[in-house]
Design an enzyme around this catalytic site. Structure first.
Site, PDB file in Angstrom:
ATOM      1  N   ASN A  43      -9.934   1.524   9.846  1.00  0.00           N
ATOM      2  CA  ASN A  43      -8.881   1.515  10.848  1.00  0.00           C
ATOM      3  C   ASN A  43      -9.391   2.166  12.142  1.00  0.00           C
ATOM      4  OD1 ASN A  43      -5.227   1.620  11.132  1.00  0.00           O
ATOM      5  ND2 ASN A  43      -6.871   0.950  12.433  1.00  0.00           N
ATOM      6  N   GLY A  91     -11.167   8.163   6.591  1.00  0.00           N
ATOM      7  CA  GLY A  91     -12.010   8.816   7.150  1.00  0.00           C
ATOM      8  C   GLY A  91     -13.438   8.096   7.420  1.00  0.00           C
ATOM      9  N   LYS A 144       0.955  -1.036   0.057  1.00  0.00           N
ATOM     10  CA  LYS A 144      -0.169   0.082  -0.057  1.00  0.00           C
ATOM     11  C   LYS A 144       0.914   1.098  -0.076  1.00  0.00           C
ATOM     12  CE  LYS A 144      -3.297   2.707   2.464  1.00  0.00           C
ATOM     13  NZ  LYS A 144      -4.236   2.845   3.720  1.00  0.00           N
TER      14      LYS A 144
END
Length: 266
Positions: free
Chosen positions: A215, A194, A106
């Site tokens: 997360n 977000g 990532k």
């Protein structure tokens, strides 16, 4: 009688030729303990877990975090969190692959510690290098349709636009831009950052996103495991709603039943 499976039952996410049944990815930061993180991962059924290379020894199977994850069913997604430019991100990704053999990465480049917004120029530069190096690259980006298109043209496996800044739990404040990205995408679109509530995740899936990454919303919840279960249901419901083909939004009212003669004055 032959029973056919619904679209939702046969629906699967494919990234770089690998099939995933879950469309919920999970990050491992901020949890109160590695045990709570593992329980949340198990509860939501995720098959993709991101790990920050600066916080974990990916070459050590006894690392407290990695030892809690069932890597026989979970794809580890090392991330370059903390990298400030392309050179740093590429160096970290190469070190991780050399140590572990994991080619998935990532790509995160966030030079500003205040906003933690990704650098579009350095991200594209690093992605081009890593793709040529044989990495399976999942880049974290602003919700920029032009950048998303350039990244997919460069060979990234996905694009991962933010819903709102990292850790804010504000939900999808970039909806219009993400809709454009989804419309033009030739690779899976993963809404990242977000997403603070299960309803936010459902919204992303209803829009047609391929997956979401969660997360902070799990890690800071009073009950991380219960929240993980709630997100799992929301992601599944949002995807099923998208596949069902929701009706168009209208600007004026329309009766759900036609007016019939007995309701009218004669």
């Amino acid at each position: 009688m032959i029973q056919t499976k619904t679209a939702a039952e046969t629906d699967a996410l494919v990234i770089a030729g690998k099939k995933f049944n879950s469309r919920m990815f999970v990050g491992t930061g901020k949890f109160s303990s590695a045990d709570v993180m593992r329980q949340a991962v198990d509860a939501c059924g995720t098959e993709m877990v991101t790990v920050a290379l600066r916080r974990v020894d990916i070459d050590n199977p006894d690392d407290d975090m990695l030892s809690k994850l069932d890597t026989s069913r979970i794809q580890l997604l090392p991330n370059t969190s903390g990298a400030r430019d392309a050179d740093e991100a590429v160096r970290v990704a190469r070190l991780a692959r050399a140590a572990s053999g994991v080619e998935w990465v990532k790509l995160e480049i966030t030079p500003d510690p205040y906003s933690l917004l990704p650098d579009p120029v350095e991200t594209l530069k690093a992605a081009e290098i890593l793709v040529k190096d044989g990495f399976i690259v999942l880049p974290y980006i602003n919700a920029d349709p032009i950048l998303a298109r350039r990244l997919q043209d460069a060979g990234t496996a996905t694009v991962m636009p933010l819903g709102s800044p990292i850790g804010t739990n504000q939900g999808i404040t970039t909806r219009k831009q993400i809709e454009i990205i989804i419309h033009q995408a030739t690779v899976p679109v993963v809404v990242d950052a977000g997403i603070g509530l299960p309803s936010h995740a459902a919204e992303a899936m209803e829009m047609g996103a391929s997956a979401v990454l969660i997360n902070t919303a799990l890690a800071v919840a009073a009950d991380s495991v219960a929240m993980a279960r709630a997100f799992k249901k929301a992601v599944e419901a949002g995807r099923e709603a998208y596949l069902a083909g929701p009706g168009q939004m209208r600007s004026v009212a329309e009766a759900s039943s036609p007016l019939t003669g007995f309701l009218r004055d004669e």
